[in-house]
Scaffold this motif. Sequence first.
Motif, PDB file in Angstrom:
ATOM      1  N   TRP A   1      37.390  26.040  36.347  1.00  0.00           N
ATOM      2  CA  TRP A   1      38.063  27.102  37.091  1.00  0.00           C
ATOM      3  C   TRP A   1      39.382  27.479  36.414  1.00  0.00           C
ATOM      4  CZ3 TRP A   1      36.175  29.066  41.879  1.00  0.00           C
ATOM      5  CH2 TRP A   1      37.004  30.025  42.481  1.00  0.00           C
ATOM      6  N   SER A   2      40.212  26.478  36.176  1.00  0.00           N
ATOM      7  CA  SER A   2      41.523  26.774  35.600  1.00  0.00           C
ATOM      8  C   SER A   2      41.410  27.281  34.165  1.00  0.00           C
ATOM      9  CB  SER A   2      42.440  25.554  35.682  1.00  0.00           C
ATOM     10  OG  SER A   2      41.937  24.498  34.915  1.00  0.00           O
ATOM     11  N   ASP A   3      40.512  26.707  33.377  1.00  0.00           N
ATOM     12  CA  ASP A   3      40.335  27.179  32.007  1.00  0.00           C
ATOM     13  C   ASP A   3      39.825  28.611  31.956  1.00  0.00           C
ATOM     14  OD1 ASP A   3      41.291  24.929  30.790  1.00  0.00           O
ATOM     15  OD2 ASP A   3      39.377  24.298  29.936  1.00  0.00           O
ATOM     16  N   PHE A   4      38.876  28.941  32.813  1.00  0.00           N
ATOM     17  CA  PHE A   4      38.353  30.303  32.810  1.00  0.00           C
ATOM     18  C   PHE A   4      39.458  31.304  33.157  1.00  0.00           C
ATOM     19  CE2 PHE A   4      36.733  34.008  35.078  1.00  0.00           C
ATOM     20  CZ  PHE A   4      35.987  34.579  34.069  1.00  0.00           C
ATOM     21  N   GLU A   5      40.198  31.026  34.212  1.00  0.00           N
ATOM     22  CA  GLU A   5      41.238  31.966  34.621  1.00  0.00           C
ATOM     23  C   GLU A   5      42.338  32.078  33.573  1.00  0.00           C
ATOM     24  OE1 GLU A   5      42.422  31.193  38.692  1.00  0.00           O
ATOM     25  OE2 GLU A   5      40.741  32.412  39.388  1.00  0.00           O
TER      26      GLU A   5
ATOM     27  N   LYS B   1      44.821  35.176  29.161  1.00  0.00           N
ATOM     28  CA  LYS B   1      45.321  35.212  27.792  1.00  0.00           C
ATOM     29  C   LYS B   1      44.660  36.309  26.976  1.00  0.00           C
ATOM     30  CE  LYS B   1      46.540  30.345  27.480  1.00  0.00           C
ATOM     31  NZ  LYS B   1      46.186  29.052  26.875  1.00  0.00           N
ATOM     32  N   ALA B   2      43.436  36.624  27.320  1.00  0.00           N
ATOM     33  CA  ALA B   2      42.711  37.678  26.613  1.00  0.00           C
ATOM     34  C   ALA B   2      43.191  39.068  27.028  1.00  0.00           C
ATOM     35  CB  ALA B   2      41.215  37.540  26.859  1.00  0.00           C
ATOM     36  N   GLY B   3      44.050  39.114  28.050  1.00  0.00           N
ATOM     37  CA  GLY B   3      44.626  40.387  28.462  1.00  0.00           C
ATOM     38  C   GLY B   3      43.855  41.124  29.541  1.00  0.00           C
ATOM     39  N   TYR B   4      42.873  40.478  30.120  1.00  0.00           N
ATOM     40  CA  TYR B   4      42.101  41.125  31.177  1.00  0.00           C
ATOM     41  C   TYR B   4      42.854  41.080  32.500  1.00  0.00           C
ATOM     42  CZ  TYR B   4      38.161  40.792  27.971  1.00  0.00           C
ATOM     43  OH  TYR B   4      37.333  40.901  26.883  1.00  0.00           O
ATOM     44  N   ASP B   5      42.638  42.080  33.321  1.00  0.00           N
ATOM     45  CA  ASP B   5      43.203  42.079  34.664  1.00  0.00           C
ATOM     46  C   ASP B   5      42.493  41.029  35.501  1.00  0.00           C
ATOM     47  OD1 ASP B   5      44.945  44.172  34.116  1.00  0.00           O
ATOM     48  OD2 ASP B   5      43.505  45.700  34.758  1.00  0.00           O
ATOM     49  N   TYR B   6      43.248  40.417  36.406  1.00  0.00           N
ATOM     50  CA  TYR B   6      42.683  39.394  37.282  1.00  0.00           C
ATOM     51  C   TYR B   6      41.623  40.018  38.176  1.00  0.00           C
ATOM     52  CZ  TYR B   6      42.410  35.637  40.695  1.00  0.00           C
ATOM     53  OH  TYR B   6      41.960  34.643  41.515  1.00  0.00           O
TER      54      TYR B   6
ATOM     55  N   GLU C   1      36.330  35.613  43.264  1.00  0.00           N
ATOM     56  CA  GLU C   1      34.893  35.918  43.282  1.00  0.00           C
ATOM     57  C   GLU C   1      34.318  35.952  41.869  1.00  0.00           C
ATOM     58  OE1 GLU C   1      37.193  38.029  44.722  1.00  0.00           O
ATOM     59  OE2 GLU C   1      36.978  37.274  46.769  1.00  0.00           O
ATOM     60  N   MET C   2      35.076  36.516  40.928  1.00  0.00           N
ATOM     61  CA  MET C   2      34.619  36.583  39.542  1.00  0.00           C
ATOM     62  C   MET C   2      34.558  35.181  38.939  1.00  0.00           C
ATOM     63  SD  MET C   2      33.682  37.989  36.742  1.00  0.00           S
ATOM     64  CE  MET C   2      34.115  39.637  36.320  1.00  0.00           C
ATOM     65  N   THR C   3      35.580  34.390  39.192  1.00  0.00           N
ATOM     66  CA  THR C   3      35.597  33.017  38.672  1.00  0.00           C
ATOM     67  C   THR C   3      34.429  32.229  39.251  1.00  0.00           C
ATOM     68  OG1 THR C   3      38.002  33.147  38.480  1.00  0.00           O
ATOM     69  CG2 THR C   3      37.009  30.956  38.378  1.00  0.00           C
ATOM     70  N   GLU C   4      34.202  32.349  40.543  1.00  0.00           N
ATOM     71  CA  GLU C   4      33.081  31.660  41.182  1.00  0.00           C
ATOM     72  C   GLU C   4      31.762  32.071  40.549  1.00  0.00           C
ATOM     73  OE1 GLU C   4      30.884  31.435  45.553  1.00  0.00           O
ATOM     74  OE2 GLU C   4      32.670  32.661  45.311  1.00  0.00           O
ATOM     75  N   LYS C   5      31.588  33.341  40.318  1.00  0.00           N
ATOM     76  CA  LYS C   5      30.346  33.858  39.731  1.00  0.00           C
ATOM     77  C   LYS C   5      30.109  33.263  38.341  1.00  0.00           C
ATOM     78  CE  LYS C   5      28.275  38.147  38.123  1.00  0.00           C
ATOM     79  NZ  LYS C   5      28.457  39.593  37.971  1.00  0.00           N
ATOM     80  N   ILE C   6      31.152  33.249  37.516  1.00  0.00           N
ATOM     81  CA  ILE C   6      31.016  32.723  36.156  1.00  0.00           C
ATOM     82  C   ILE C   6      30.722  31.231  36.175  1.00  0.00           C
ATOM     83  CG2 ILE C   6      32.265  32.282  33.997  1.00  0.00           C
ATOM     84  CD1 ILE C   6      31.369  35.233  34.420  1.00  0.00           C
TER      85      ILE C   6
END
Length: 86
Positions: free
Chosen positions: A32-36, A41-46, A50-55
Motif C-alpha cells: 500500500w505505502s510503496d504503491f502510493e 513520485k511519478a507525478g500522478y495525481d492522487y 479505491e485505486m490503491t485497493e484495486k491495484i
Amino acid sequence: MEAIIDQLVLELKDSNELITEERARVWIELLWSDFEATYAKAGYDYQGAEMTEKIIRQWIQGYGHQLHEFAGRNPKYAHLLDATNN
C-alpha cells in the motif's frame, strides 16, 4: 480504510497458505505505502484509496500465491519478511 486493509489481508492469506495473517498484513501495508509513494513520485495525481485497493487486489490475484518467495530475493524487504520468521 482499516476495513479495506483487513479484507486485503484475508485475500492474501487465502491465496498463499505459506504466510501467516501477521505476515500478510505486513505485506499489504508495505504494498500500500510503496504503491502510493511510487505513484506520487511519478507525478500522478492522487486517485484515492479505491485505486490503491484495486491495484493491490490485482497483485494478490496475480502474485499472491508466490509472494512469500520475493522477500528472500529483495534486500529492501528481507529484514521485514524473513521467511524463517513465519
